[in-house]
Design a protein around this motif. Structure first.
Motif, PDB file in Angstrom:
ATOM      1  N   THR A 207       0.936  -0.892   0.136  1.00 41.31           N
ATOM      2  CA  THR A 207       0.381   0.127   0.265  1.00 41.31           C
ATOM      3  C   THR A 207       1.152   1.450  -0.160  1.00 41.31           C
ATOM      4  N   GLY A 208       2.387   0.855  -0.334  1.00 45.68           N
ATOM      5  CA  GLY A 208       2.927   2.278  -0.461  1.00 45.68           C
ATOM      6  C   GLY A 208       3.421   2.485  -1.776  1.00 45.68           C
ATOM      7  N   THR A 209       4.435   3.781  -1.856  1.00 43.82           N
ATOM      8  CA  THR A 209       4.715   4.141  -3.311  1.00 43.82           C
ATOM      9  C   THR A 209       5.976   3.578  -3.526  1.00 43.82           C
ATOM     10  N   SER A 210       6.855   4.758  -3.840  1.00 46.54           N
ATOM     11  CA  SER A 210       8.178   3.648  -4.683  1.00 46.54           C
ATOM     12  C   SER A 210       8.828   4.221  -3.654  1.00 46.54           C
ATOM     13  N   CYS A 211       9.079   4.477  -2.840  1.00 44.85           N
ATOM     14  CA  CYS A 211      10.078   4.650  -1.866  1.00 44.85           C
ATOM     15  C   CYS A 211       9.953   3.698  -0.600  1.00 44.85           C
ATOM     16  N   GLY A 212       8.555   3.081  -0.703  1.00 47.65           N
ATOM     17  CA  GLY A 212       8.319   2.378   0.293  1.00 47.65           C
ATOM     18  C   GLY A 212       8.366   3.181   2.462  1.00 47.65           C
ATOM     19  N   VAL A 213       7.748   2.346   2.949  1.00 43.41           N
ATOM     20  CA  VAL A 213       7.828   3.216   4.044  1.00 43.41           C
ATOM     21  C   VAL A 213       7.920   2.004   4.982  1.00 43.41           C
ATOM     22  N   PRO A 214       9.075   1.882   5.987  1.00 44.84           N
ATOM     23  CA  PRO A 214       9.533   3.314   6.107  1.00 44.84           C
ATOM     24  C   PRO A 214      10.828   3.416   5.229  1.00 44.84           C
ATOM     25  N   VAL A 215      11.224   4.517   4.811  1.00 43.35           N
ATOM     26  CA  VAL A 215      12.010   5.054   3.573  1.00 43.35           C
ATOM     27  C   VAL A 215      13.437   5.272   4.373  1.00 43.35           C
TER      28      VAL A 215
ATOM     29  N   VAL B 181      -8.624   3.407  -3.997  1.00 43.60           N
ATOM     30  CA  VAL B 181      -7.743   4.644  -4.260  1.00 43.60           C
ATOM     31  C   VAL B 181      -7.042   5.291  -3.631  1.00 43.60           C
ATOM     32  N   ASN B 182      -5.810   5.963  -5.211  1.00 41.33           N
ATOM     33  CA  ASN B 182      -4.884   6.218  -4.032  1.00 41.33           C
ATOM     34  C   ASN B 182      -4.937   7.567  -3.314  1.00 41.33           C
ATOM     35  N   ALA B 183      -4.001   7.920  -2.396  1.00 40.69           N
ATOM     36  CA  ALA B 183      -4.411   9.314  -2.062  1.00 40.69           C
ATOM     37  C   ALA B 183      -2.966   9.494  -0.968  1.00 40.69           C
ATOM     38  N   LEU B 184      -1.737  10.289  -1.242  1.00 37.37           N
ATOM     39  CA  LEU B 184      -0.689  10.203  -0.813  1.00 37.37           C
ATOM     40  C   LEU B 184      -0.081  10.615   0.381  1.00 37.37           C
ATOM     41  N   ARG B 185      -1.044  11.658   0.721  1.00 36.99           N
ATOM     42  CA  ARG B 185      -0.677  12.451   2.200  1.00 36.99           C
ATOM     43  C   ARG B 185      -1.539  13.660   2.218  1.00 36.99           C
ATOM     44  N   PHE B 186      -1.825  14.562   3.319  1.00 33.34           N
ATOM     45  CA  PHE B 186      -3.093  15.468   3.417  1.00 33.34           C
ATOM     46  C   PHE B 186      -1.992  16.693   2.937  1.00 33.34           C
ATOM     47  N   ASP B 187      -1.089  17.080   3.066  1.00 34.48           N
ATOM     48  CA  ASP B 187      -0.969  18.256   3.174  1.00 34.48           C
ATOM     49  C   ASP B 187      -0.145  18.131   1.374  1.00 34.48           C
ATOM     50  N   THR B 188       1.167  19.384   1.199  1.00 38.85           N
ATOM     51  CA  THR B 188       1.815  19.524  -0.081  1.00 38.85           C
ATOM     52  C   THR B 188       1.296  18.591  -1.004  1.00 38.85           C
ATOM     53  N   PRO B 189       0.695  19.893  -2.086  1.00 35.13           N
ATOM     54  CA  PRO B 189       0.365  19.637  -3.493  1.00 35.13           C
ATOM     55  C   PRO B 189       1.022  18.151  -4.368  1.00 35.13           C
ATOM     56  N   HIS B 190       0.740  17.513  -4.620  1.00 31.76           N
ATOM     57  CA  HIS B 190       2.019  16.654  -5.720  1.00 31.76           C
ATOM     58  C   HIS B 190       1.816  16.431  -7.590  1.00 31.76           C
TER      59      HIS B 190
ATOM     60  N   ALA C 246     -18.963   5.393  -3.758  1.00 34.98           N
ATOM     61  CA  ALA C 246     -18.725   4.061  -3.242  1.00 34.98           C
ATOM     62  C   ALA C 246     -19.048   3.911  -1.908  1.00 34.98           C
ATOM     63  N   LYS C 247     -19.566   2.569  -1.132  1.00 28.02           N
ATOM     64  CA  LYS C 247     -20.022   2.352   0.059  1.00 28.02           C
ATOM     65  C   LYS C 247     -19.094   2.321   0.972  1.00 28.02           C
ATOM     66  N   ARG C 248     -17.762   2.349  -0.337  1.00 31.22           N
ATOM     67  CA  ARG C 248     -16.590   1.903   1.214  1.00 31.22           C
ATOM     68  C   ARG C 248     -15.074   2.053   0.510  1.00 31.22           C
ATOM     69  N   THR C 249     -15.081   2.381   0.563  1.00 31.94           N
ATOM     70  CA  THR C 249     -13.417   3.103   0.742  1.00 31.94           C
ATOM     71  C   THR C 249     -11.958   3.235   0.693  1.00 31.94           C
ATOM     72  N   LEU C 250     -11.120   2.207   0.732  1.00 33.49           N
ATOM     73  CA  LEU C 250      -9.704   2.295   1.343  1.00 33.49           C
ATOM     74  C   LEU C 250      -9.163   2.757   1.256  1.00 33.49           C
ATOM     75  N   LEU C 251      -7.989   3.413   1.120  1.00 34.03           N
ATOM     76  CA  LEU C 251      -6.709   4.470   0.586  1.00 34.03           C
ATOM     77  C   LEU C 251      -5.584   3.018   0.630  1.00 34.03           C
ATOM     78  N   THR C 252      -5.176   3.810  -0.621  1.00 32.57           N
ATOM     79  CA  THR C 252      -4.044   3.175  -1.422  1.00 32.57           C
ATOM     80  C   THR C 252      -2.259   3.950  -1.682  1.00 32.57           C
ATOM     81  N   HIS C 253      -1.224   3.177  -1.431  1.00 37.04           N
ATOM     82  CA  HIS C 253      -0.668   4.352  -2.004  1.00 37.04           C
ATOM     83  C   HIS C 253       0.284   5.585  -1.532  1.00 37.04           C
ATOM     84  N   MET C 254      -0.083   5.230  -0.122  1.00 34.23           N
ATOM     85  CA  MET C 254       0.239   6.091   0.916  1.00 34.23           C
ATOM     86  C   MET C 254       2.338   6.987   1.357  1.00 34.23           C
ATOM     87  N   CYS C 255       2.512   7.908   0.861  1.00 35.24           N
ATOM     88  CA  CYS C 255       3.949   7.929   1.465  1.00 35.24           C
ATOM     89  C   CYS C 255       4.163   8.055   3.518  1.00 35.24           C
TER      90      CYS C 255
END
Length: 255
Positions: free
Chosen positions: A8-16, A190-199, A217-226
């Protein structure tokens, strides 16, 4: 249908690498995020969406059974970097990989030895199939509808599986003419990178929430998160009840 979140992570994964933030130092396994991928399974069919550089680690805990298809959203390395590791699965026969022409051409440039006309002995046996947004196809007993989303200026694919489930990663925007493919979706990833700082090429959390509301959508899971998104447990407390962070290893049952 069963959906397993392999990453569920971005290109760097977590932990970075090299980061000492509270998320990267967290001991909660839900704060550890491998590169983005899911496994879609029915009783007879097994489909992988994207195959990033963490694929070997992600697939080892899973039963060793044939993979009937690999769907590619786009050909950035964090989504195709594990392609060589499908070699063990070739004992079941050629592994079918599905991609649009943009991703196909990029993969052939990035991994030429996997797709050469005369392949070096031991490379993966891949059957490469062109697919296009708006043109449904079937793998085993799973009906799949690819649709276009925009990753910044790059056209990539999201996927709808059957009537009730859709998976989108790396989206920044979607054109109105693609929304019909999402009518009646119950469960959205659906992807959601972070809360702040537009990309320039990724949605933020508020964008993802607005999109989920837009399609109903009745249920949403966020992925691709940094790592900037915050601690899993804390973030889920402030999100709406029907919208939550996904986590590696999470399993969904889709009717």
């Amino acid at each position: 249908m069963t959906i397993t979140f392999l990453g569920t992570g971005t290109s760097c994964g977590v932990p970075v690498i090299g980061c000492e933030c509270e998320v990267c130092r967290s001991t909660d396994p839900k704060d550890r995020r491998l590169r983005c991928s899911i496994l879609v399974e029915t009783d007879t069919t097994r489909i992988l969406v994207d195959i990033g550089p963490d694929f070997r680690e992600q697939i080892l805990p899973q039963p060793f059974r044939r993979i009937h298809g690999i769907l590619i959203t786009h050909a950035h390395y964090d989504h195709i970097g594990g392609m060589d590791d499908i070699r063990p699965y070739c004992q079941f026969g050629e592994v079918n990989v599905y991609a649009d022409p943009i991703a196909r051409d990029s993969m052939m440039q990035m991994l030429p030895y996997c797709f050469a006309a005369h392949r070096y002995p031991g490379v993966p046996a891949i059957g490469l199939h062109d697919i296009h947004a708006g043109e449904p196809f079937q793998i085993g007993d799973v009906e799949i509808m690819p649709f276009q989303v925009m990753h910044g200026k790059l056209s990539i694919l999201g996927y709808r599986f059957g009537k009730h489930f859709a998976y989108i990663t790396d989206m920044k925007t979607i054109n109105d003419d693609q929304l019909e493919s999402l009518n009646g979706i119950d469960t959205l990833v659906v992807n959601a990178l972070r809360f702040d700082t537009p990309h320039h090429s990724h949605q933020l959390v508020d964008d993802a929430i607005a999109f989920a509301r837009r399609i109903g959508a009745k249920r949403t899971l966020l992925t691709h998160m940094c790592h900037d998104i915050g601690l899993h447990a804390e973030v889920n407390k402030v999100l709406p009840n029907d919208i939550q962070l996904a986590y590696d290893g999470q399993i969904l049952k889709i009717q």
